[in-house]
Scaffold this motif. Sequence first.
Motif, mmCIF file in Angstrom:
data_model
loop_
_atom_site.group_PDB
_atom_site.id
_atom_site.type_symbol
_atom_site.label_atom_id
_atom_site.label_comp_id
_atom_site.label_asym_id
_atom_site.label_seq_id
_atom_site.Cartn_x
_atom_site.Cartn_y
_atom_site.Cartn_z
ATOM 1 N N GLU A 130 79.887 104.338 4.747
ATOM 2 C CA GLU A 130 80.487 105.641 5.020
ATOM 3 C C GLU A 130 79.477 106.577 5.682
ATOM 4 N N LEU A 131 78.289 106.675 5.108
ATOM 5 C CA LEU A 131 77.301 107.664 5.551
ATOM 6 C C LEU A 131 76.400 107.164 6.674
ATOM 7 N N ARG A 132 76.205 105.828 6.760
ATOM 8 C CA ARG A 132 75.423 105.190 7.804
ATOM 9 C C ARG A 132 74.007 105.775 7.881
ATOM 10 N N PRO A 133 73.293 105.778 6.752
ATOM 11 C CA PRO A 133 71.933 106.319 6.755
ATOM 12 C C PRO A 133 70.974 105.437 7.534
ATOM 13 N N GLN A 134 70.014 106.072 8.187
ATOM 14 C CA GLN A 134 68.946 105.301 8.816
ATOM 15 C C GLN A 134 67.863 104.928 7.810
ATOM 16 N N VAL A 135 67.729 105.743 6.760
ATOM 17 C CA VAL A 135 66.642 105.566 5.800
ATOM 18 C C VAL A 135 67.210 105.545 4.380
ATOM 19 N N LEU A 136 66.728 104.594 3.581
ATOM 20 C CA LEU A 136 67.071 104.527 2.166
ATOM 21 C C LEU A 136 65.779 104.501 1.360
ATOM 22 N N VAL A 137 65.751 105.254 0.270
ATOM 23 C CA VAL A 137 64.597 105.322 -0.627
ATOM 24 C C VAL A 137 65.023 104.864 -2.017
ATOM 25 N N THR A 138 64.222 103.986 -2.621
ATOM 26 C CA THR A 138 64.465 103.551 -3.994
ATOM 27 C C THR A 138 63.122 103.146 -4.600
ATOM 28 N N TYR A 139 63.166 102.401 -5.710
ATOM 29 C CA TYR A 139 61.945 101.992 -6.397
ATOM 30 C C TYR A 139 61.420 100.657 -5.877
ATOM 31 N N ASP A 140 60.209 100.325 -6.318
ATOM 32 C CA ASP A 140 59.634 99.012 -6.054
ATOM 33 C C ASP A 140 60.263 97.991 -7.017
ATOM 34 N N PRO A 141 59.939 96.699 -6.892
ATOM 35 C CA PRO A 141 60.590 95.689 -7.734
ATOM 36 C C PRO A 141 60.395 95.900 -9.231
ATOM 37 N N ASP A 142 59.318 96.572 -9.629
ATOM 38 C CA ASP A 142 59.074 96.856 -11.039
ATOM 39 C C ASP A 142 59.735 98.158 -11.476
ATOM 40 N N GLY A 143 60.457 98.797 -10.567
ATOM 41 C CA GLY A 143 61.092 100.056 -10.907
ATOM 42 C C GLY A 143 60.120 101.201 -11.119
ATOM 43 N N GLY A 144 58.896 101.037 -10.658
ATOM 44 C CA GLY A 144 57.891 102.072 -10.812
ATOM 45 C C GLY A 144 57.108 101.962 -12.102
ATOM 46 N N TYR A 145 57.812 101.649 -13.216
ATOM 47 C CA TYR A 145 57.102 101.528 -14.492
ATOM 48 C C TYR A 145 57.791 100.587 -15.474
ATOM 49 N N ALA A 164 75.632 95.518 3.162
ATOM 50 C CA ALA A 164 76.216 96.511 4.071
ATOM 51 C C ALA A 164 76.068 96.099 5.526
ATOM 52 N N ALA A 165 75.032 95.319 5.832
ATOM 53 C CA ALA A 165 74.769 94.900 7.208
ATOM 54 C C ALA A 165 75.536 93.634 7.604
ATOM 55 N N GLU A 166 76.216 93.025 6.653
ATOM 56 C CA GLU A 166 76.893 91.755 6.892
ATOM 57 C C GLU A 166 78.367 91.997 7.254
ATOM 58 N N PRO A 167 78.744 91.771 8.515
ATOM 59 C CA PRO A 167 80.127 92.049 8.932
ATOM 60 C C PRO A 167 81.168 91.269 8.142
ATOM 61 N N ALA A 168 80.804 90.090 7.651
ATOM 62 C CA ALA A 168 81.768 89.268 6.934
ATOM 63 C C ALA A 168 81.981 89.723 5.499
ATOM 64 N N TYR A 169 81.178 90.664 5.023
ATOM 65 C CA TYR A 169 81.297 91.105 3.638
ATOM 66 C C TYR A 169 82.234 92.298 3.520
ATOM 67 N N ARG A 170 83.329 92.136 2.826
ATOM 68 C CA ARG A 170 84.210 93.225 2.393
ATOM 69 C C ARG A 170 84.490 94.254 3.480
ATOM 70 N N ALA A 171 85.270 93.852 4.452
ATOM 71 C CA ALA A 171 85.648 94.794 5.514
ATOM 72 C C ALA A 171 86.382 96.009 4.957
ATOM 73 N N ASP A 172 86.951 95.876 3.768
ATOM 74 C CA ASP A 172 87.653 97.004 3.163
ATOM 75 C C ASP A 172 86.706 98.138 2.757
ATOM 76 N N LEU A 173 85.401 97.846 2.722
ATOM 77 C CA LEU A 173 84.419 98.864 2.353
ATOM 78 C C LEU A 173 83.855 99.591 3.568
ATOM 79 N N GLY A 174 84.371 99.288 4.738
ATOM 80 C CA GLY A 174 83.928 99.979 5.941
ATOM 81 C C GLY A 174 83.226 99.064 6.928
ATOM 82 N N GLU A 175 82.920 99.616 8.077
ATOM 83 C CA GLU A 175 82.265 98.865 9.153
ATOM 84 C C GLU A 175 80.809 98.604 8.803
ATOM 85 N N ALA A 176 80.339 97.412 9.101
ATOM 86 C CA ALA A 176 78.969 97.020 8.769
ATOM 87 C C ALA A 176 77.954 98.007 9.339
#
Length: 303
Positions: A130-145, A164-176
């Motif tokens: 929906e939002l088509r962000p260029q940048v996503l921020v989250t934690y590292d694999p350990d979740g930070g702590y 989200a980048a896979e066109p074959a995944y759930r077209a009902d959730l929007g365009e890849a």
Amino acid sequence: MTEQPARRLLLVHAHPDDESINNGATMAKYAAEGARVTVVTCTLGEEGEVIPPALAHLAADREDALGAHRIGEVAAAMKEVGVADHRFLGGTGRYRDSGMMGTEQNHRPGAFWAADVDEAAAPLVEVIRELRPQVLVTYDPDGGYGHPDHIQAHRVAMRAVDLAAEPAYRADLGEAHTVAKVYWNRAPRSTVEERFLRLPDELPASPFTAVATVADVPGVTDDARITTEIDGRAFGAAKAAAMRAHATQIEVHAPLFALSNGLAQPIFDVEYYELARGEAGVMPDGGRETDLFAGLGPAGGEK
């Protein structure tokens, strides 16, 4: 499709308050510059410890009403940093705070830690498309702590980016849509150590009586892993105000704060990141990026 701002930033966090502690200055900076900043929180933080005695009745082992209260806290925090778009993953209360690692709460029905990663990623895929962000921020694999919900937030966010980048995944959730850059929250060890050296001198001006340690700061890592630093000093007051809005979880006496353990920590208004996916912007001096959108062009890499 509704026209979007040129730059779009999505942050994925485990509990209300995590966004303000980790990214308060960054969010305020980009929101002030006109970027669309969206925060997705994965749980209501129902298992958090409550600091103010007057609100102790909200705790999970009493009225179990803390989650509902924290909805208001995060809404107030978002106003302080100028973020107009905050959402809970899958809807309010879809996933419950899992508590600390190894506790029985991890296995309760609805606990975020126990959720199937692909199932939990689906609503985040919908947000990304929906939002088509260029940048996503989250934690590292350990979740930070090492908190289960932080680790799960990392897994869900990274999986959602893939799906989200896979066109074959759930077209009902929007365009890849491909997220150009993914960052993990980090903190350079040398900077944190230097800042902690000043804590004993700052303590007398606060109500705190003891200090935390470097190990209490999520995401501390070797300096060489830090790719990006965001100078949010102009937004330090906004960050402190956002943290203060989470009154059940944080006690703020800038430039210090404490969690429920009462141990003072510094509030960082320069925030640090590791680029986990995507190409770094080229800096003239070969140093760190100073913009999460670096290298994406004047329109933030609009596609």
